[in-house]
Every structure is written in C-alpha cells, then in structure tokens.
Design a protein around this motif. Structure first.
Motif, PDB file in Angstrom:
ATOM      1  N   PHE A 106       0.038 -47.999  17.552  1.00 36.14           N
ATOM      2  CA  PHE A 106      -1.354 -47.857  17.154  1.00 36.14           C
ATOM      3  C   PHE A 106      -1.754 -46.449  17.571  1.00 36.14           C
ATOM      4  O   PHE A 106      -2.078 -46.201  18.726  1.00 36.14           O
ATOM      5  CB  PHE A 106      -2.211 -48.914  17.830  1.00 36.14           C
ATOM      6  CG  PHE A 106      -3.668 -48.913  17.416  1.00 36.14           C
ATOM      7  CD1 PHE A 106      -4.120 -48.231  16.310  1.00 36.14           C
ATOM      8  CD2 PHE A 106      -4.595 -49.617  18.156  1.00 36.14           C
ATOM      9  CE1 PHE A 106      -5.449 -48.246  15.938  1.00 36.14           C
ATOM     10  CE2 PHE A 106      -5.932 -49.647  17.802  1.00 36.14           C
ATOM     11  CZ  PHE A 106      -6.355 -48.959  16.691  1.00 36.14           C
ATOM     12  N   THR A 107      -1.680 -45.527  16.642  1.00 33.79           N
ATOM     13  CA  THR A 107      -1.943 -44.128  16.953  1.00 33.79           C
ATOM     14  C   THR A 107      -3.141 -43.606  16.174  1.00 33.79           C
ATOM     15  O   THR A 107      -3.401 -44.022  15.053  1.00 33.79           O
ATOM     16  CB  THR A 107      -0.727 -43.235  16.643  1.00 33.79           C
ATOM     17  OG1 THR A 107      -0.401 -43.350  15.254  1.00 33.79           O
ATOM     18  CG2 THR A 107       0.471 -43.617  17.466  1.00 33.79           C
ATOM     19  N   ILE A 108      -3.843 -42.696  16.814  1.00 32.64           N
ATOM     20  CA  ILE A 108      -4.912 -41.924  16.186  1.00 32.64           C
ATOM     21  C   ILE A 108      -4.626 -40.481  16.581  1.00 32.64           C
ATOM     22  O   ILE A 108      -4.580 -40.161  17.771  1.00 32.64           O
ATOM     23  CB  ILE A 108      -6.305 -42.353  16.657  1.00 32.64           C
ATOM     24  CG1 ILE A 108      -6.564 -43.821  16.286  1.00 32.64           C
ATOM     25  CG2 ILE A 108      -7.381 -41.444  16.045  1.00 32.64           C
ATOM     26  CD1 ILE A 108      -7.855 -44.384  16.833  1.00 32.64           C
ATOM     27  N   GLY A 109      -4.398 -39.652  15.586  1.00 28.55           N
ATOM     28  CA  GLY A 109      -4.011 -38.279  15.878  1.00 28.55           C
ATOM     29  C   GLY A 109      -2.691 -38.275  16.619  1.00 28.55           C
ATOM     30  O   GLY A 109      -1.730 -38.919  16.202  1.00 28.55           O
ATOM     31  N   ASN A 110      -2.639 -37.595  17.740  1.00 27.71           N
ATOM     32  CA  ASN A 110      -1.417 -37.511  18.546  1.00 27.71           C
ATOM     33  C   ASN A 110      -1.376 -38.529  19.673  1.00 27.71           C
ATOM     34  O   ASN A 110      -0.499 -38.457  20.535  1.00 27.71           O
ATOM     35  CB  ASN A 110      -1.283 -36.104  19.147  1.00 27.71           C
ATOM     36  CG  ASN A 110      -1.092 -35.061  18.080  1.00 27.71           C
ATOM     37  OD1 ASN A 110      -0.428 -35.290  17.079  1.00 27.71           O
ATOM     38  ND2 ASN A 110      -1.690 -33.903  18.280  1.00 27.71           N
ATOM     39  N   TYR A 111      -2.304 -39.468  19.693  1.00 25.17           N
ATOM     40  CA  TYR A 111      -2.417 -40.411  20.810  1.00 25.17           C
ATOM     41  C   TYR A 111      -1.967 -41.804  20.410  1.00 25.17           C
ATOM     42  O   TYR A 111      -2.454 -42.373  19.431  1.00 25.17           O
ATOM     43  CB  TYR A 111      -3.857 -40.461  21.317  1.00 25.17           C
ATOM     44  CG  TYR A 111      -4.352 -39.107  21.741  1.00 25.17           C
ATOM     45  CD1 TYR A 111      -3.953 -38.541  22.943  1.00 25.17           C
ATOM     46  CD2 TYR A 111      -5.202 -38.385  20.916  1.00 25.17           C
ATOM     47  CE1 TYR A 111      -4.393 -37.281  23.320  1.00 25.17           C
ATOM     48  CE2 TYR A 111      -5.651 -37.133  21.288  1.00 25.17           C
ATOM     49  CZ  TYR A 111      -5.236 -36.589  22.494  1.00 25.17           C
ATOM     50  OH  TYR A 111      -5.673 -35.335  22.862  1.00 25.17           O
ATOM     51  N   ASP A 112      -1.051 -42.366  21.194  1.00 28.58           N
ATOM     52  CA  ASP A 112      -0.584 -43.733  20.979  1.00 28.58           C
ATOM     53  C   ASP A 112      -1.312 -44.634  21.962  1.00 28.58           C
ATOM     54  O   ASP A 112      -1.155 -44.510  23.179  1.00 28.58           O
ATOM     55  CB  ASP A 112       0.926 -43.814  21.208  1.00 28.58           C
ATOM     56  CG  ASP A 112       1.488 -45.195  20.906  1.00 28.58           C
ATOM     57  OD1 ASP A 112       0.716 -46.113  20.571  1.00 28.58           O
ATOM     58  OD2 ASP A 112       2.712 -45.350  21.007  1.00 28.58           O
ATOM     59  N   PHE A 113      -2.135 -45.531  21.447  1.00 29.76           N
ATOM     60  CA  PHE A 113      -2.924 -46.440  22.270  1.00 29.76           C
ATOM     61  C   PHE A 113      -2.185 -47.726  22.578  1.00 29.76           C
ATOM     62  O   PHE A 113      -2.704 -48.576  23.278  1.00 29.76           O
ATOM     63  CB  PHE A 113      -4.256 -46.745  21.580  1.00 29.76           C
ATOM     64  CG  PHE A 113      -5.124 -45.533  21.452  1.00 29.76           C
ATOM     65  CD1 PHE A 113      -5.934 -45.127  22.497  1.00 29.76           C
ATOM     66  CD2 PHE A 113      -5.114 -44.768  20.299  1.00 29.76           C
ATOM     67  CE1 PHE A 113      -6.723 -43.994  22.399  1.00 29.76           C
ATOM     68  CE2 PHE A 113      -5.899 -43.634  20.191  1.00 29.76           C
ATOM     69  CZ  PHE A 113      -6.697 -43.246  21.242  1.00 29.76           C
ATOM     70  N   SER A 114      -1.007 -47.891  22.022  1.00 32.70           N
ATOM     71  CA  SER A 114      -0.213 -49.095  22.165  1.00 32.70           C
ATOM     72  C   SER A 114      -1.008 -50.272  21.573  1.00 32.70           C
ATOM     73  O   SER A 114      -2.106 -50.089  21.072  1.00 32.70           O
ATOM     74  CB  SER A 114       0.159 -49.328  23.627  1.00 32.70           C
ATOM     75  OG  SER A 114       1.133 -50.325  23.732  1.00 32.70           O
TER      76      SER A 114
END
Length: 93
Positions: A8-16
C-alpha cells in the motif's frame, strides 16, 4: 503463476497493510467491498522522519472500492473519464 506483491504505497512511501482491519469481499467478478487500511505502526514510524511529507496526518491512509463489476476480463481501469461512475476513495487525514 505470477507472484502477487502486497503493498500500500503513496508516492515513495509504503504504509504496509493492516490485515486485521482491511476487508476483501468479492462475489464472482464483482468487488463488493475492498477496504485497505495502512498499518498504524508503520505510519507512526514514518511520521518520526523529518522529511516525511505526510507527517501532518492523524491516521494512516485508507483506500476503499465498493460495488464494482470487473466484467469478463476481471479487471478495471479507473481514469478521469469514468472516476465518478464508481464508489472509490482514498482517505488520508
């Protein structure tokens, strides 16, 4: 068989994915409820970084899609032309 990668990613961030609070309900070729919630612990860890662009957020992100017929191909592309035809949202407070 192609390997499925869960993220579950937004931009370069994976929120898991918070599997305990996420929902996947499918009937035939119809998505009844697909609710993906980001992992709160991962979100809090990301917020500790000075360069995290979403550090103002209160809760981890949540995406949902409901009552979507995937048709014979078993997939759908949502774009600017048809986005208002479907019940989808991305919440990020």
């Amino acid at each position: 068989m192609k390997e499925i990668k869960e993220e579950f990613t937004i931009g370069n961030y994976d929120f898991s994915i918070d599997h305990k609070n996420s929902t996947v309900e499918v009937e035939g070729s119809k998505i009844v409820d697909l609710t993906i919630k980001g992992n709160e612990n991962i979100f809090e860890t990301l917020c500790e970084n000075d360069d995290f662009e979403f550090s103002y957020g209160i809760y981890s992100p949540e995406f949902y899609a409901r009552e979507m017929d995937l048709g014979k191909k078993g997939q759908i592309v949502i774009n600017e032309k048809n986005q208002n035809d479907y019940d989808t949202a991305l919440y990020f407070m």
